[in-house]
Design a protein around this motif. Sequence first.
Motif, PDB file in Angstrom:
ATOM      1  N   LEU A   1      26.019   2.167 -36.803  1.00  0.00           N
ATOM      2  CA  LEU A   1      26.446   3.011 -37.931  1.00  0.00           C
ATOM      3  C   LEU A   1      25.388   3.006 -39.030  1.00  0.00           C
ATOM      4  O   LEU A   1      25.102   4.037 -39.657  1.00  0.00           O
ATOM      5  CB  LEU A   1      27.775   2.495 -38.513  1.00  0.00           C
ATOM      6  CG  LEU A   1      29.036   2.703 -37.681  1.00  0.00           C
ATOM      7  CD1 LEU A   1      30.181   1.864 -38.249  1.00  0.00           C
ATOM      8  CD2 LEU A   1      29.449   4.172 -37.650  1.00  0.00           C
ATOM      9  N   GLY A   2      24.811   1.827 -39.257  1.00  0.00           N
ATOM     10  CA  GLY A   2      23.834   1.654 -40.337  1.00  0.00           C
ATOM     11  C   GLY A   2      22.634   2.582 -40.180  1.00  0.00           C
ATOM     12  O   GLY A   2      22.116   3.103 -41.165  1.00  0.00           O
ATOM     13  N   ILE A   3      22.195   2.800 -38.939  1.00  0.00           N
ATOM     14  CA  ILE A   3      21.013   3.647 -38.723  1.00  0.00           C
ATOM     15  C   ILE A   3      21.313   5.096 -39.119  1.00  0.00           C
ATOM     16  O   ILE A   3      20.536   5.740 -39.838  1.00  0.00           O
ATOM     17  CB  ILE A   3      20.553   3.572 -37.240  1.00  0.00           C
ATOM     18  CG1 ILE A   3      20.154   2.141 -36.873  1.00  0.00           C
ATOM     19  CG2 ILE A   3      19.413   4.548 -36.980  1.00  0.00           C
ATOM     20  CD1 ILE A   3      18.910   1.620 -37.576  1.00  0.00           C
ATOM     21  N   GLY A   4      22.462   5.602 -38.666  1.00  0.00           N
ATOM     22  CA  GLY A   4      22.839   6.990 -39.004  1.00  0.00           C
ATOM     23  C   GLY A   4      23.041   7.157 -40.495  1.00  0.00           C
ATOM     24  O   GLY A   4      22.640   8.168 -41.091  1.00  0.00           O
ATOM     25  N   LEU A   5      23.673   6.142 -41.101  1.00  0.00           N
ATOM     26  CA  LEU A   5      23.961   6.239 -42.528  1.00  0.00           C
ATOM     27  C   LEU A   5      22.677   6.157 -43.360  1.00  0.00           C
ATOM     28  O   LEU A   5      22.478   6.951 -44.297  1.00  0.00           O
ATOM     29  CB  LEU A   5      24.956   5.142 -42.936  1.00  0.00           C
ATOM     30  CG  LEU A   5      25.381   5.127 -44.395  1.00  0.00           C
ATOM     31  CD1 LEU A   5      25.957   6.477 -44.826  1.00  0.00           C
ATOM     32  CD2 LEU A   5      26.411   4.041 -44.657  1.00  0.00           C
ATOM     33  N   ASP A   6      21.786   5.228 -43.030  1.00  0.00           N
ATOM     34  CA  ASP A   6      20.520   5.106 -43.779  1.00  0.00           C
ATOM     35  C   ASP A   6      19.711   6.390 -43.678  1.00  0.00           C
ATOM     36  O   ASP A   6      19.182   6.889 -44.664  1.00  0.00           O
ATOM     37  CB  ASP A   6      19.664   3.951 -43.222  1.00  0.00           C
ATOM     38  CG  ASP A   6      20.173   2.608 -43.710  1.00  0.00           C
ATOM     39  OD1 ASP A   6      21.032   2.616 -44.621  1.00  0.00           O
ATOM     40  OD2 ASP A   6      19.725   1.573 -43.188  1.00  0.00           O
ATOM     41  N   PHE A   7      19.642   6.928 -42.455  1.00  0.00           N
ATOM     42  CA  PHE A   7      18.886   8.167 -42.258  1.00  0.00           C
ATOM     43  C   PHE A   7      19.504   9.284 -43.108  1.00  0.00           C
ATOM     44  O   PHE A   7      18.798  10.011 -43.821  1.00  0.00           O
ATOM     45  CB  PHE A   7      18.906   8.573 -40.772  1.00  0.00           C
ATOM     46  CG  PHE A   7      18.184   9.863 -40.520  1.00  0.00           C
ATOM     47  CD1 PHE A   7      16.829   9.864 -40.224  1.00  0.00           C
ATOM     48  CD2 PHE A   7      18.851  11.086 -40.611  1.00  0.00           C
ATOM     49  CE1 PHE A   7      16.147  11.063 -40.021  1.00  0.00           C
ATOM     50  CE2 PHE A   7      18.187  12.279 -40.414  1.00  0.00           C
ATOM     51  CZ  PHE A   7      16.835  12.264 -40.118  1.00  0.00           C
ATOM     52  N   SER A   8      20.827   9.394 -43.062  1.00  0.00           N
ATOM     53  CA  SER A   8      21.516  10.481 -43.779  1.00  0.00           C
ATOM     54  C   SER A   8      21.344  10.334 -45.289  1.00  0.00           C
ATOM     55  O   SER A   8      21.159  11.321 -46.002  1.00  0.00           O
ATOM     56  CB  SER A   8      23.004  10.483 -43.434  1.00  0.00           C
ATOM     57  OG  SER A   8      23.155  10.563 -42.043  1.00  0.00           O
ATOM     58  N   ARG A   9      21.441   9.092 -45.760  1.00  0.00           N
ATOM     59  CA  ARG A   9      21.278   8.845 -47.200  1.00  0.00           C
ATOM     60  C   ARG A   9      19.931   9.364 -47.667  1.00  0.00           C
ATOM     61  O   ARG A   9      19.827  10.038 -48.696  1.00  0.00           O
ATOM     62  CB  ARG A   9      21.357   7.341 -47.480  1.00  0.00           C
ATOM     63  CG  ARG A   9      22.721   6.876 -47.885  1.00  0.00           C
ATOM     64  CD  ARG A   9      22.549   5.601 -48.750  1.00  0.00           C
ATOM     65  NE  ARG A   9      23.584   4.657 -48.394  1.00  0.00           N
ATOM     66  CZ  ARG A   9      23.362   3.521 -47.728  1.00  0.00           C
ATOM     67  NH1 ARG A   9      22.162   3.175 -47.358  1.00  0.00           N
ATOM     68  NH2 ARG A   9      24.359   2.719 -47.470  1.00  0.00           N
ATOM     69  N   ARG A  10      18.885   9.024 -46.912  1.00  0.00           N
ATOM     70  CA  ARG A  10      17.532   9.472 -47.281  1.00  0.00           C
ATOM     71  C   ARG A  10      17.456  10.993 -47.204  1.00  0.00           C
ATOM     72  O   ARG A  10      16.920  11.650 -48.088  1.00  0.00           O
ATOM     73  CB  ARG A  10      16.481   8.835 -46.368  1.00  0.00           C
ATOM     74  CG  ARG A  10      16.021   7.484 -46.873  1.00  0.00           C
ATOM     75  CD  ARG A  10      14.944   6.877 -45.993  1.00  0.00           C
ATOM     76  NE  ARG A  10      15.546   6.109 -44.910  1.00  0.00           N
ATOM     77  CZ  ARG A  10      15.439   6.365 -43.617  1.00  0.00           C
ATOM     78  NH1 ARG A  10      14.716   7.376 -43.203  1.00  0.00           N
ATOM     79  NH2 ARG A  10      16.026   5.608 -42.719  1.00  0.00           N
ATOM     80  N   PHE A  11      18.039  11.557 -46.153  1.00  0.00           N
ATOM     81  CA  PHE A  11      17.958  13.006 -45.908  1.00  0.00           C
ATOM     82  C   PHE A  11      18.647  13.786 -47.042  1.00  0.00           C
ATOM     83  O   PHE A  11      18.084  14.743 -47.573  1.00  0.00           O
ATOM     84  CB  PHE A  11      18.622  13.314 -44.556  1.00  0.00           C
ATOM     85  CG  PHE A  11      18.433  14.730 -44.091  1.00  0.00           C
ATOM     86  CD1 PHE A  11      17.407  15.049 -43.203  1.00  0.00           C
ATOM     87  CD2 PHE A  11      19.288  15.743 -44.500  1.00  0.00           C
ATOM     88  CE1 PHE A  11      17.235  16.352 -42.757  1.00  0.00           C
ATOM     89  CE2 PHE A  11      19.124  17.040 -44.066  1.00  0.00           C
ATOM     90  CZ  PHE A  11      18.102  17.347 -43.186  1.00  0.00           C
ATOM     91  N   VAL A  12      19.865  13.386 -47.415  1.00  0.00           N
ATOM     92  CA  VAL A  12      20.586  14.155 -48.444  1.00  0.00           C
ATOM     93  C   VAL A  12      19.911  14.011 -49.809  1.00  0.00           C
ATOM     94  O   VAL A  12      19.919  14.943 -50.619  1.00  0.00           O
ATOM     95  CB  VAL A  12      22.095  13.788 -48.543  1.00  0.00           C
ATOM     96  CG1 VAL A  12      22.819  14.181 -47.279  1.00  0.00           C
ATOM     97  CG2 VAL A  12      22.334  12.330 -48.872  1.00  0.00           C
ATOM     98  N   ARG A  13      19.309  12.850 -50.062  1.00  0.00           N
ATOM     99  CA  ARG A  13      18.601  12.677 -51.347  1.00  0.00           C
ATOM    100  C   ARG A  13      17.346  13.534 -51.356  1.00  0.00           C
ATOM    101  O   ARG A  13      17.067  14.239 -52.331  1.00  0.00           O
ATOM    102  CB  ARG A  13      18.259  11.217 -51.584  1.00  0.00           C
ATOM    103  CG  ARG A  13      19.505  10.503 -52.083  1.00  0.00           C
ATOM    104  CD  ARG A  13      19.328   9.042 -52.368  1.00  0.00           C
ATOM    105  NE  ARG A  13      20.670   8.461 -52.461  1.00  0.00           N
ATOM    106  CZ  ARG A  13      20.936   7.193 -52.410  1.00  0.00           C
ATOM    107  NH1 ARG A  13      19.968   6.319 -52.265  1.00  0.00           N
ATOM    108  NH2 ARG A  13      22.167   6.757 -52.504  1.00  0.00           N
TER     109      ARG A  13
END
Length: 407
Positions: free
Chosen positions: A115-127
């Motif tokens: 879960l952490g990988i998808g969430l970290d990637f998404s956090r960076r992407f949306v920012r």
Amino acid sequence: MFPTKVKRLLQLRNTLWGCASLKAHCSRLVLGIETSCDDTGAAVMDETGKILGESLHSQKEVHLRTGGIIPTVAQQLHRENIERVVQEALERSHVAPSRLSAVATTVKPGLGLSLGIGLDFSRRFVRQHNKPFIPIHHMEAHALTVRMHLPVPFPFLVLLVSGGHSLLAVARGVDDFLLLGHSLDEAPGDTMDKVARRLSLIKHPQCSTLSGGQALELLAKDGDRSRFPFRTPMGQTYDCCFSFAGLRNQVNMAIMKKEAEEGIEQGTLLSCVKDIAAATQHTVACHLAKRTHRAIVFCKENGMLPSSNPILVLSGGVASNEYIRKTLSIITETTGLHLLCPPAKFCTDNGVMIAWNGVERLREGKGILPPNVDVCYEPKALLGVDMSAEVRAAAIRLPSVRIKIHN
Ligand code: KG4
Ligand code: ZN
């Protein structure tokens, strides 16, 4: 003259409004990202549910070789693939990140490291792209996938069966679920995977690339289940919860007995693998059917489903199993419900179901967060309000239903 002019103006206005609404419609695009277990998935979808582009990287073969999912291996494979998978989904959809209306990502439940990988990637992407973020509950996404293709109205009953979960719930809205029962130990997909491993099915020429559940389904087609009369679990517990660990124990004992009889070591293929596969699959199907039958009766007694055209949705990886679908259809026919299953491809984990859940939430304006809000992943997360104690208290006894399926 005047009326014609007015008419023309009205036509023009309608055309302009049409274009404007069409534009607004088309511009609502969601990127969905899934990494809760062993599949790295991404998809871009428009607001009507049309899939514009998707990509999926399965880790199945690696985990088959290592004899089960090792969380650190799953994490590393997600890390290696997430960027490419998201990029592929965007390229196939011909959508630039700037055109997205939101990014929806699974944040619960699942393997923390994955879960952490998808969430970290998404956090960076949306920012980076300044996009709203929609955190997704993996089981809610499985439950609502069916609405992508069919206009299934709320409320409906849903049975979700996968490698990590087994649960019965009433879906009352996009973020409104009542949990009637859940697994007390392992999930049916996990049990089938472990039985397949214990039988060394990876060495079977027809099964070397199949998941445990797929392998058992294939072999069961030519098996005789009556040679291994396993007990259906929880026969004396009148609720809607599930238990599969005891069944796995029964199967393991039967395998050990056969190995002793045939004088072979663990790790060698038994001559009766097809019969064991058929008996295991049948017992899993019967257990799911009985708990679902009780859930249907409970819902009916409590007016929780519509009286006209009540629906049971079956989803999750194990729902791709035809034998289990047929068994559940016997229960729905007996009780007057209509059984719906998403296509097998969308029953197992994928980015499309996450994008669709994002679309459902976007349409209703539910759970949409600004790009800079901090969100944490949650490895464990119940689905909705837990009503399993009420179901247990009702102690509903069921009439017996004959489950006979011809392969
Ligand atoms: O939903 P899913 O892709 O991942 C989880 O969220 O767990 O489900 C994967 C599980 C695996 O345990 C796999 O063995 C099982 O679904 N599965 C099946 C079949 N296809 C996949 N189980 C029984 N019959 C199948 N045909
Ligand atoms: Zn799943």
